[in-house]
Scaffold this motif. Structure first.
Motif, short mmCIF file in Angstrom:
data_model
loop_
_atom_site.label_atom_id
_atom_site.label_comp_id
_atom_site.label_asym_id
_atom_site.label_seq_id
_atom_site.Cartn_x
_atom_site.Cartn_y
_atom_site.Cartn_z
N ASN A 125 0.83 -1.21 0.00
CA ASN A 125 0.00 0.00 0.00
C ASN A 125 0.86 1.26 0.00
N THR A 126 1.97 1.23 0.76
CA THR A 126 2.85 2.39 0.82
C THR A 126 3.43 2.71 -0.56
N LEU A 127 3.89 1.67 -1.26
CA LEU A 127 4.48 1.87 -2.58
C LEU A 127 3.43 2.35 -3.59
N ILE A 128 2.23 1.73 -3.54
CA ILE A 128 1.16 2.16 -4.45
C ILE A 128 0.80 3.61 -4.19
N TYR A 129 0.63 3.94 -2.93
CA TYR A 129 0.24 5.30 -2.54
C TYR A 129 1.30 6.31 -2.99
N ALA A 130 2.57 6.00 -2.77
CA ALA A 130 3.64 6.92 -3.13
C ALA A 130 3.72 7.12 -4.64
N VAL A 131 3.61 6.04 -5.41
CA VAL A 131 3.70 6.14 -6.86
C VAL A 131 2.51 6.92 -7.43
N VAL A 132 1.30 6.62 -6.96
CA VAL A 132 0.10 7.28 -7.47
C VAL A 132 0.12 8.77 -7.15
N THR A 133 0.40 9.12 -5.89
CA THR A 133 0.36 10.53 -5.51
C THR A 133 1.47 11.33 -6.18
N SER A 134 2.68 10.79 -6.23
CA SER A 134 3.78 11.54 -6.86
C SER A 134 3.55 11.67 -8.36
N GLY A 135 3.07 10.61 -9.01
CA GLY A 135 2.82 10.68 -10.44
C GLY A 135 1.75 11.70 -10.79
N LEU A 136 0.66 11.71 -10.04
CA LEU A 136 -0.42 12.66 -10.33
C LEU A 136 -0.01 14.09 -10.01
#
Length: 298
Positions: free
Chosen positions: A78-89
């Motif tokens: 979840n941490t990795l998904i959250y970090a990738v999604v938020t930083s990408g957007l």
């Protein structure tokens, strides 16, 4: 006519003397007290079983127990998904908004202030506000969707949408900072490049891809690094909106650590913080070096 070597040496020596060593002592003291001392203390206490009044050295037992945590893998994913999604957007929306807000449009300064305002608002306040707005039955978002014939989902109680819903709120709150960084990067690009591109017949899309995007690369690196670190460390917004639920579907490493602290396992939670620090360093440092290597090669 070139200056003699003695003049160059004199300028270098005067520049070196402009900031003597003692000038950095206050900053070094603040850095040591607020960062180095707590960091080194956490490394020690991670090896102990401690309370407010005593501690017992137990070696690596806390780390062994932390890695046996049943929901650790879920929290890591979840941490990795959250970090990738938020930083990408934040990169995508920050760049898009910056391009719009550096163009000659009406009320540009007002729009910049509006975009940046959520950055100044309390994260917990934002979380509580959107918890109400995303209520499946009485929330304003679903009521607006229902008015146009769309049945809104259970944003924060459906495991399929909960983590993404919190991530979108995080993007809404943090995109203002990304936009500000991009605005600074775009404004710093000399106007001669855009004028030359216009003379060559480049349209706005070609100017963006061949001028704005490559020359704003330092801003992109900054946004990526800051947003990725923020995503990996995220806790307060997730805790305010879901407390890691429903079930454990929105648990991140920081919330797993906090739950251990709540249960009174202080040494275990300290070991978790050390693990999180190592994880962030292991992911961010290579990413930073790779991005800067590409920048120097371009």
């Amino acid at each position: 006519m070139t200056s003699p070597p003695s003049a160059h040496k004199a300028r270098r020596s005067s520049a070196a003397q402009a900031y003597p060593a003692w000038f950095f002592i206050p900053a070094a003291v603040v850095f040591g007290v607020l960062f180095l001392v707590p960091m080194l203390s956490s490394f020690y206490f991670a090896l102990t079983r401690w309370t407010l009044f005593e501690s017992t050295f137990i070696g690596l037992e806390n780390f062994e127990q932390f890695f046996l945590e049943p929901f650790l893998i879920k929290g890591l994913v979840n941490t990795l998904i959250y970090a990738v999604v938020t930083s990408g957007l934040k990169v995508v929306f920050g760049m898009a908004l910056a391009v719009v807000l550096t163009s000659p449009i009406a009320f540009r300064d007002l729009l910049r202030s509006i975009i940046f305002f959520p950055v100044l608002v309390s994260t917990v306040g934002v979380g509580l506000t959107f918890t109400v707005l995303m209520h499946p039955d009485h929330g304003l978002i679903n009521q607006v969707l229902a008015s146009v014939g769309i049945e809104g989902p259970s944003w924060l109680t459906d495991p399929r949408y909960a983590l993404l819903s919190v991530a979108l709120v995080d993007v809404w709150k943090g995109v203002g900072l990304a936009t500000l960084i991009y605005i600074a990067g775009i404004v710093a690009i000399p106007t001669e490049y855009f004028e030359a591109a216009s003379i060559e017949g480049a349209n706005w899309r070609q100017q963006f891809t061949r001028v704005t995007l490559p020359l704003a690369r330092p801003a992109t690196v900054t946004v990526v690094i800051l947003s990725f670190i923020s995503g990996l460390r995220s806790f307060d917004l997730i805790w305010a909106m879901t407390r890691g639920g429903p079930g454990f579907t929105t648990d991140v490493i920081a919330s797993v650590i906090y739950k251990q602290y709540q249960a009174g396992f202080y040494g275990l939670s300290t070991a978790g913080n050390v693990v999180l620090f190592v994880l962030i360093s292991a992911l961010v440092v290579p990413l930073y070096l790779r991005l800067n290597r590409k920048e120097s090669q371009s």
